[in-house]
Design a protein around this motif. Structure first.
Motif, mmCIF file in Angstrom:
data_model
loop_
_atom_site.group_PDB
_atom_site.id
_atom_site.type_symbol
_atom_site.label_atom_id
_atom_site.label_comp_id
_atom_site.label_asym_id
_atom_site.label_seq_id
_atom_site.Cartn_x
_atom_site.Cartn_y
_atom_site.Cartn_z
ATOM 1 N N LEU A 1 0.848 -1.320 0.079
ATOM 2 C CA LEU A 1 -0.057 0.137 -0.097
ATOM 3 C C LEU A 1 1.027 1.171 0.000
ATOM 4 N N HIS A 2 1.991 1.062 0.817
ATOM 5 C CA HIS A 2 2.870 2.203 0.713
ATOM 6 C C HIS A 2 3.436 2.680 -0.455
ATOM 7 N N ASN A 3 3.827 1.592 -1.387
ATOM 8 C CA ASN A 3 4.407 1.967 -2.602
ATOM 9 C C ASN A 3 3.516 2.476 -3.730
ATOM 10 N N VAL A 4 2.043 1.995 -3.531
ATOM 11 C CA VAL A 4 1.226 2.341 -4.574
ATOM 12 C C VAL A 4 0.943 3.873 -4.062
ATOM 13 N N VAL A 5 0.611 4.211 -2.702
ATOM 14 C CA VAL A 5 0.421 5.418 -2.637
ATOM 15 C C VAL A 5 1.643 6.634 -2.902
ATOM 16 N N TYR A 6 2.623 6.200 -2.673
ATOM 17 C CA TYR A 6 3.655 7.013 -3.109
ATOM 18 C C TYR A 6 3.894 7.354 -4.588
ATOM 19 N N ASP A 7 3.332 6.372 -5.260
ATOM 20 C CA ASP A 7 3.490 6.578 -6.854
ATOM 21 C C ASP A 7 2.194 7.336 -7.181
ATOM 22 N N GLN A 8 1.145 7.295 -6.685
ATOM 23 C CA GLN A 8 -0.024 7.961 -6.805
ATOM 24 C C GLN A 8 0.168 9.540 -6.486
ATOM 25 N N ALA A 9 0.911 9.788 -5.366
ATOM 26 C CA ALA A 9 1.267 10.877 -4.785
ATOM 27 C C ALA A 9 2.187 11.851 -5.827
ATOM 28 N N LEU A 10 3.257 11.027 -6.334
ATOM 29 C CA LEU A 10 4.206 11.547 -7.580
ATOM 30 C C LEU A 10 3.286 12.112 -8.611
ATOM 31 N N VAL A 11 2.322 11.175 -9.167
ATOM 32 C CA VAL A 11 1.509 11.321 -10.463
ATOM 33 C C VAL A 11 0.822 12.818 -9.996
ATOM 34 N N TRP A 12 0.049 12.672 -8.967
ATOM 35 C CA TRP A 12 -0.728 13.999 -8.687
ATOM 36 C C TRP A 12 0.236 15.278 -8.783
ATOM 37 N N LEU A 13 1.513 15.327 -8.100
ATOM 38 C CA LEU A 13 2.440 16.402 -8.129
ATOM 39 C C LEU A 13 2.890 16.716 -9.243
ATOM 40 N N ASN A 14 3.159 15.907 -9.895
ATOM 41 C CA ASN A 14 3.750 16.192 -11.551
ATOM 42 C C ASN A 14 2.398 16.609 -12.355
ATOM 43 N N SER A 15 1.368 16.388 -12.225
ATOM 44 C CA SER A 15 -0.004 16.834 -12.699
ATOM 45 C C SER A 15 0.063 18.588 -12.603
ATOM 46 N N LEU A 16 0.476 19.094 -11.558
ATOM 47 C CA LEU A 16 0.215 20.432 -11.345
ATOM 48 C C LEU A 16 0.696 21.280 -12.238
ATOM 49 N N LYS A 17 0.316 22.420 -12.349
ATOM 50 C CA LYS A 17 0.830 23.598 -13.217
ATOM 51 C C LYS A 17 2.158 23.946 -12.801
ATOM 52 N N VAL A 18 3.030 24.359 -13.489
ATOM 53 C CA VAL A 18 4.298 24.713 -13.362
ATOM 54 C C VAL A 18 4.515 25.818 -12.304
ATOM 55 N N GLU A 19 3.732 26.910 -12.141
ATOM 56 C CA GLU A 19 3.751 28.027 -11.222
ATOM 57 C C GLU A 19 3.283 27.383 -9.717
ATOM 58 N N GLN A 20 2.256 26.600 -9.860
ATOM 59 C CA GLN A 20 1.865 26.115 -8.645
ATOM 60 C C GLN A 20 2.773 25.117 -8.082
ATOM 61 N N LYS A 21 3.676 24.274 -8.685
ATOM 62 C CA LYS A 21 4.357 23.273 -8.467
ATOM 63 C C LYS A 21 5.648 24.044 -7.558
ATOM 64 N N GLU A 22 6.043 24.981 -8.398
ATOM 65 C CA GLU A 22 7.159 25.857 -7.840
ATOM 66 C C GLU A 22 6.921 26.597 -6.742
ATOM 67 N N ARG A 23 5.800 27.246 -6.747
ATOM 68 C CA ARG A 23 5.482 27.624 -5.180
ATOM 69 C C ARG A 23 5.511 26.674 -4.033
ATOM 70 N N ILE A 24 4.916 25.498 -4.242
ATOM 71 C CA ILE A 24 5.007 24.418 -3.418
ATOM 72 C C ILE A 24 6.560 24.047 -2.770
ATOM 73 N N LEU A 25 7.105 23.865 -3.822
ATOM 74 C CA LEU A 25 8.794 23.418 -3.645
ATOM 75 C C LEU A 25 9.297 24.497 -2.921
ATOM 76 N N GLY A 26 9.099 25.838 -3.470
ATOM 77 C CA GLY A 26 9.804 26.909 -2.559
ATOM 78 C C GLY A 26 9.366 26.864 -1.383
ATOM 79 N N HIS A 27 8.271 26.724 -0.750
ATOM 80 C CA HIS A 27 7.768 26.744 0.376
ATOM 81 C C HIS A 27 8.018 25.605 1.374
ATOM 82 N N PHE A 28 7.952 24.464 0.899
ATOM 83 C CA PHE A 28 7.913 23.211 1.571
ATOM 84 C C PHE A 28 9.344 22.495 1.262
ATOM 85 N N GLY A 29 9.989 22.771 0.185
ATOM 86 C CA GLY A 29 11.072 21.937 -0.209
ATOM 87 C C GLY A 29 10.387 20.733 -0.913
#
Length: 717
Positions: A627-655
């Protein structure tokens, strides 16, 4: 020929630079013997004499300087090297190998001064109208003003000057000034009379100034500054013998105070005892090498001693006949000196700093042995004798520094001390860690900090303290703390016990843990905070002072005040602003459940118990890993589906998103990527809170999976 001479002079300069003074002197002597141009002789003669002096051959150096003076007209400026050598000779260590004098004050006095703990480190006199510097040390207000007007100020006690801007803006320490006036009224009145006398002297009303000083000395007969200044007044009135007596008194009271020796030298020179005056100037320079007055006057006296004998009498020497006789004796006997040897100490029963009487220093035939009683010393011998005397005085200065207060003054204070004089006006208890503000008021450190949390102004006079607040480097007032420690040890011990109990209580991370009611926080996730409310300023400061650097973060609750679950945050850094606000960099550490809600000094506290995930084994562990592996992969898919600006703001604030854990159950809080994901998912705090309370990693992963599925479906609609 000219080229060869230049090469030899270059070689002499190199030998001089490498401290091979004998070689340099020989080369200069050889060049002088072959020099045809008389215009260049003075420079080479002085260089040869300098090399001899630096090589320790003072007697021979005197002879060469004398030759330069007779032939070329030697000027005082040419004698700087000789003067340095003579001063170094005086300050040399004792032959027995004893240590050099320690704790010497930059102005040539003892570090504690004649008034013990109640002395100013600048004038070495009684501490009158004390002003406290940011480092916590106190000096006379007028001394600081005078020092600040001449050059950048550094504390004479600790050397700190980094926080000293305009020292003249510092006010008199009200509490300390009041104590000193109460405990030492005679000394205080004597200082006031001294200042009145100084004012009269500046107006050229010397007779009236003298009367003020006479009154002051009757009140404070052990104040060396009074005798020194009265000596100056006597000199102005041409009472030279009285000026000498006062200068000698100043030297007896403060043997290692350079200004006293300057006064004595001036008085000696005024009555024609120029050899003794030279000795005093040299002693002064050994104590305070940067004394320009002593240096220039010593150079002039040396120049006079070395000048050719003439019938002309310089105006600045009042009794020149004895000097002529002495100088003739000097010239006739200087060649007989053995420079490397040091004569035995002068036998005298007088205290250090006592000058010989005219009968003792009368000129006697040169046939007397060097250590014969009553024989007048020529300058080179006087320098050596001064060196011995200076060494003996230096050895006498080694005293027990543990007793900061002299006996008689200590007993006076014992009889007058009143605990109410040393109470904080905010907590009405004895000062604990007393701190003085630039406006001159004293408070307990913690009392002042709590007041400044609410208003950046002095609690008493309401003066603006924004700059003082911005430094956040409050140093305790050293003298005030020492006084409390010495005279009120019982009251201080009670304050210390109360403080230690409070620190122990605040250090407990299970009971009465401070709670910041604001937002959701998660383990391993950074949580920057802007602190501006007074209660939270106090809370953050206490977390830093106790050393725990931790507090809890909870969501607000309309009924209970804050939620039943939260996360313990650890402070990584605090940046303060001038108005008292701060930005606190924290990171989540552990989850907890609130057992009991409390309050303390305006902020919330709680008794808590920490939460940990329940570990599973066997088949359940394998299912959890899958379950851990499946959910992690699913989280990566969601993160990569975000818009570039939105993703950059998240990475800039939380790393960046943490890597997948090879062992999901290794941490009691579970995988760190889960908490990172919960922090960046667009969920309200109430929706995030249940995940914090879960102790089952499987349920947490399942919940995150449902949220991700919902987010994916919502985006496709």
């Amino acid at each position: 020929m000219g080229t060869e001479s230049e090469c030899m002079l270059q070689l002499a300069a190199e030998a001089f630079q490498s401290k091979n003074y004998d070689l340099a002197a020989d080369i200069y002597e050889h060049q002088l013997s072959e020099l045809a141009d008389p215009g260049c002789r003075l420079d080479l003669t002085v260089k040869r004499a300098d090399a001899l002096a630096l090589g320790g051959k003072l007697a021979e150096a005197f002879g060469v300087y004398r030759q330069a003076s007779e032939a070329e007209g030697l000027r005082p400026a040419h004698l700087d090297t000789l003067l340095v050598c003579l001063v170094e000779h005086i300050g040399r260590r004792p032959p027995g190998g004893g240590d050099a004098p320690r704790n010497r004050h930059p102005a040539g006095g003892d570090a504690t001064g004649g008034c013990g703990a109640f002395s100013c480190g600048l004038c070495l006199g009684f501490l009158f109208e004390p002003a406290t510097l940011p480092c916590g040390h106190c000096f006379c207000k007028r001394c600081l003003d005078r020092e600040g007007a001449e050059k950048p100020v550094r504390c004479r006690d600790c050397g700190d000057g980094s926080r000293l801007t305009d020292v003249r803006s510092y006010r008199v320490n009200v509490a300390l000034s009041g104590l000193l006036c109460k405990w030492f009224p005679a000394q205080t009145h004597a200082v006031r009379l001294r200042r009145e006398g100084n004012g009269l002297y500046a107006e050229k009303r010397s007779e009236e100034a003298l009367e003020k000083y006479n009154q002051a000395i009757l009140m404070a007969p052990s104040d060396h500054i009074l005798f020194s200044n009265r000596s100056q007044i006597h000199s102005t009135l041409k009472h030279y013998e009285m000026a000498l007596r006062d200068a000698e008194s100043a030297c007896r009271l403060k043997p290692h105070w350079s200004k006293g020796h300057v006064r004595k030298a001036q008085a000696l020179a005024s009555i024609g005892r120029t050899e003794e005056a030279l000795r005093e100037y040299l002693l002064c320079l050994s104590m305070q090498p940067d004394c320009r007055l002593a240096r220039s006057e010593a150079q002039k006296l040396l120049s006079d001693f070395l000048a050719p004998l003439t019938e002309q009498v310089p105006d600045r020497i009042l009794d020149y006949s004895s000097l002529l006789s002495s100088r003739a004796h000097l010239k006739s006997s200087i060649a007989q000196l053995d420079a490397p040897t040091v004569p035995p100490p002068l036998k005298t029963s007088q205290p250090p700093g006592h000058a010989q009487s005219p009968s003792e220093s009368a000129l006697l035939p040169s046939t007397l042995p060097p250590d014969a009683p009553g024989r007048r010393l020529h300058p080179c011998e006087a320098v050596k004798a001064s060196g011995i005397r200076g060494q003996e005085e230096a050895a006498g200065r080694k005293r027990d520094r543990s007793a900061e207060l002299p006996g008689p003054w200590s007993s006076v204070v014992d009889d007058l001390v009143d605990p109410t004089d040393l109470e904080c006006s905010l907590c009405m208890r004895i000062f604990y860690e007393p701190v003085a503000t630039p406006c001159g008021h004293t408070f307990c450190l913690k009392c002042l900090e709590r007041c400044l949390d609410h208003n950046p102004k002095c609690p008493l006079c309401k003066e603006e303290l924004s700059e003082f607040l911005a430094r956040r480097q409050y140093c305790k007032t050293v003298l005030m703390e020492n006084l409390i420690s010495k005279y009120l040890p019982t009251e201080l011990l009670e304050r210390q016990n109360v403080n230690q109990e409070e620190i122990a209580e605040l250090s407990n991370l299970n009971k009465n843990v401070p709670i910041f009611v604001c937002t959701m926080a998660f383990p391993t996730v950074p949580c920057p905070l802007h602190i501006f409310e007074p209660c939270y300023r106090l809370m953050i400061r206490r977390c830093m002072e106790t050393g725990t650097k931790c507090f809890g973060m909870c969501l607000g609750d309309d009924l209970k005040g804050f939620a039943d679950y939260g996360c313990l945050l650890e402070i990584r850094n605090v940046e303060f602003f001038s108005d008292g606000r701060s930005v606190v960099d924290t990171i989540g550490r552990r989850r907890f459940k609130v057992v009991q809600h409390n309050q303390r000094d305006g902020y919330n506290t709680a008794d808590i118990e920490y939460l940990e995930d329940v570990k599973v084994e066997g088949v359940a562990e394998q299912e959890l890993q899958s379950l851990h592996n499946v959910v992690y992969d699913q989280a990566l898919v969601w993160l990569n589906s975000l818009k570039v600006e939105q993703k950059e703001r998240i990475l800039g604030h939380f790393g960046p998103m943490p890597e997948k854990d090879s062992e999901p159950q290794a941490s009691p809080n579970g995988p760190s990527w889960c908490w990172w994901l919960l922090a960046v998912l667009p969920l309200e705090g109430r929706a995030q809170l249940p995940f914090l309370a879960l102790t089952s990693l499987k349920e947490r992963l399942s919940g995150i999976r449902r949220v991700l599925l919902f987010m994916t479906r919502s985006r496709h609609r």
